[in-house]
Design a protein around this motif. Structure first.
Motif, short mmCIF file in Angstrom:
data_model
loop_
_atom_site.label_atom_id
_atom_site.label_comp_id
_atom_site.label_asym_id
_atom_site.label_seq_id
_atom_site.Cartn_x
_atom_site.Cartn_y
_atom_site.Cartn_z
N TYR A 155 0.56 -1.29 -0.18
CA TYR A 155 0.16 0.29 0.05
C TYR A 155 0.23 1.39 -0.16
CZ TYR A 155 -4.94 1.96 1.21
OH TYR A 155 -5.85 2.43 0.58
N ARG A 156 0.19 2.00 -0.16
CA ARG A 156 1.11 3.50 0.20
C ARG A 156 1.63 4.30 1.75
NH1 ARG A 156 -2.20 7.76 1.73
NH2 ARG A 156 -4.17 6.92 1.36
N GLU A 157 2.31 4.77 1.48
CA GLU A 157 3.07 5.53 2.47
C GLU A 157 1.56 5.82 3.73
OE1 GLU A 157 6.55 8.04 5.09
OE2 GLU A 157 6.09 7.73 2.46
N LEU A 158 1.46 5.42 4.62
CA LEU A 158 0.34 5.91 5.86
C LEU A 158 1.72 6.18 7.01
CD1 LEU A 158 -2.35 2.87 5.17
CD2 LEU A 158 -2.13 5.65 4.25
N THR A 211 0.29 -7.83 -7.47
CA THR A 211 -1.01 -6.60 -6.78
C THR A 211 -0.09 -5.65 -7.48
OG1 THR A 211 -2.10 -5.94 -4.21
CG2 THR A 211 0.61 -6.05 -4.39
N LEU A 212 -0.80 -4.23 -6.67
CA LEU A 212 -0.37 -2.75 -7.46
C LEU A 212 -0.84 -2.26 -6.09
CD1 LEU A 212 -2.74 -1.68 -8.76
CD2 LEU A 212 -2.14 -2.71 -10.43
N PHE A 213 0.16 -0.61 -5.90
CA PHE A 213 -0.47 0.08 -4.65
C PHE A 213 -0.55 1.51 -5.53
CE2 PHE A 213 4.38 0.03 -5.29
CZ PHE A 213 4.88 1.22 -4.78
N ARG A 214 -1.32 2.44 -5.34
CA ARG A 214 -1.82 4.14 -5.51
C ARG A 214 -0.43 4.38 -5.13
NH1 ARG A 214 -5.46 8.21 -5.09
NH2 ARG A 214 -4.83 8.12 -2.98
N HIS A 215 0.33 5.14 -5.78
CA HIS A 215 1.61 6.75 -5.04
C HIS A 215 0.29 7.45 -4.62
CE1 HIS A 215 4.62 4.98 -8.23
NE2 HIS A 215 4.03 4.22 -7.84
N THR A 216 1.34 8.24 -3.45
CA THR A 216 0.71 8.80 -2.93
C THR A 216 0.52 10.35 -3.36
OG1 THR A 216 1.51 8.11 -0.64
CG2 THR A 216 0.97 10.02 -0.55
N ASN A 217 -0.70 10.90 -3.63
CA ASN A 217 -0.65 11.79 -4.28
C ASN A 217 -0.38 12.00 -5.67
OD1 ASN A 217 -1.59 13.46 -1.66
ND2 ASN A 217 0.11 13.65 -1.66
N SER A 218 -1.11 11.17 -6.04
CA SER A 218 -0.51 10.73 -7.60
C SER A 218 -2.07 9.09 -8.20
CB SER A 218 0.56 10.15 -8.07
OG SER A 218 0.47 9.77 -9.22
N ASN A 219 -2.27 9.09 -9.49
CA ASN A 219 -2.73 8.56 -10.26
C ASN A 219 -2.09 7.20 -10.83
OD1 ASN A 219 -5.41 9.86 -9.64
ND2 ASN A 219 -5.24 11.72 -11.28
N HIS A 220 -0.44 7.43 -10.10
CA HIS A 220 0.41 6.41 -10.88
C HIS A 220 0.28 4.83 -9.72
CE1 HIS A 220 1.91 8.85 -14.29
NE2 HIS A 220 2.21 10.26 -13.17
N TYR A 221 0.50 4.07 -10.77
CA TYR A 221 0.49 2.49 -9.83
C TYR A 221 1.38 1.88 -10.09
CZ TYR A 221 -4.58 3.11 -8.95
OH TYR A 221 -5.87 4.10 -8.86
N THR A 222 2.25 1.20 -9.21
CA THR A 222 3.36 0.31 -9.45
C THR A 222 2.84 -1.15 -9.22
OG1 THR A 222 4.47 1.98 -8.83
CG2 THR A 222 5.58 0.06 -8.38
#
Length: 154
Positions: free
Chosen positions: A76-79, A127-138
């Motif tokens: 997941y993105r950074e929390l 799986t994939l995760f969305r970058h923080t404050n972005s619409n890009h996924y990895t």
């Protein structure tokens, strides 16, 4: 007066319909009362994954007194806080659900090698995760291996 065939068929229909209604009511009640979301309590793993992601491991405490705890692992993105991790991951999909609170993780770029010596309840190899404050996924690939704590040493 003898019982007619029509009366017997009507009685069987009423009994069968009643039993079916009771079964459907029980199934509906069970479904409505079961908790769909995990009860995430303790963060047991927090590892950075590249620049924009993390691997989180969180204890699922909904087992109760007779069922052992399970641990859910997410990419997941950074929390920032444990409370935010538990809150946001309730509706996210884990890549691994196991009884192991201490999985072994080896990160190789966007590939994660995970090993556990406990029972695995659920596993997804990608799986994939969305970058923080972005619409890009990895996209991330996950390889699952079993490890043994009593492997011979060389």
């Amino acid at each position: 007066m003898p019982v007619s065939g029509t009366t017997k068929n009507t009685a069987y229909t009423i009994v069968a319909s009643s039993l079916l209604a009771v079964c459907l009511a029980y199934i509906g009640w069970t479904w409505l009362m079961s908790s769909g979301n995990p009860v995430l309590t303790d963060v047991v793993l927090k590892l950075p994954l590249g620049e924009n992601g993390f691997i989180y491991g969180v204890k699922d405490d909904r087992g109760g007194a007779t069922v052992p705890f399970s641990y859910r692992y997410y990419v997941y993105r950074e929390l920032t806080s444990n409370e935010q991790i538990a809150s946001e991951l309730k509706t996210a999909g884990p890549f691994l659900v196991t009884r192991d609170p201490a999985i072994k993780v080896d990160i190789q770029g966007s590939t994660i090698n995970v090993s556990t010596n406990q029972e695995v309840y659920e596993y997804h190899s990608s799986t994939l995760f969305r970058h923080t404050n972005s619409n890009h996924y990895t996209p991330v690939t996950i390889n699952l291996c079993k490890h043994s704590s009593d492997q011979p040493t060389k």
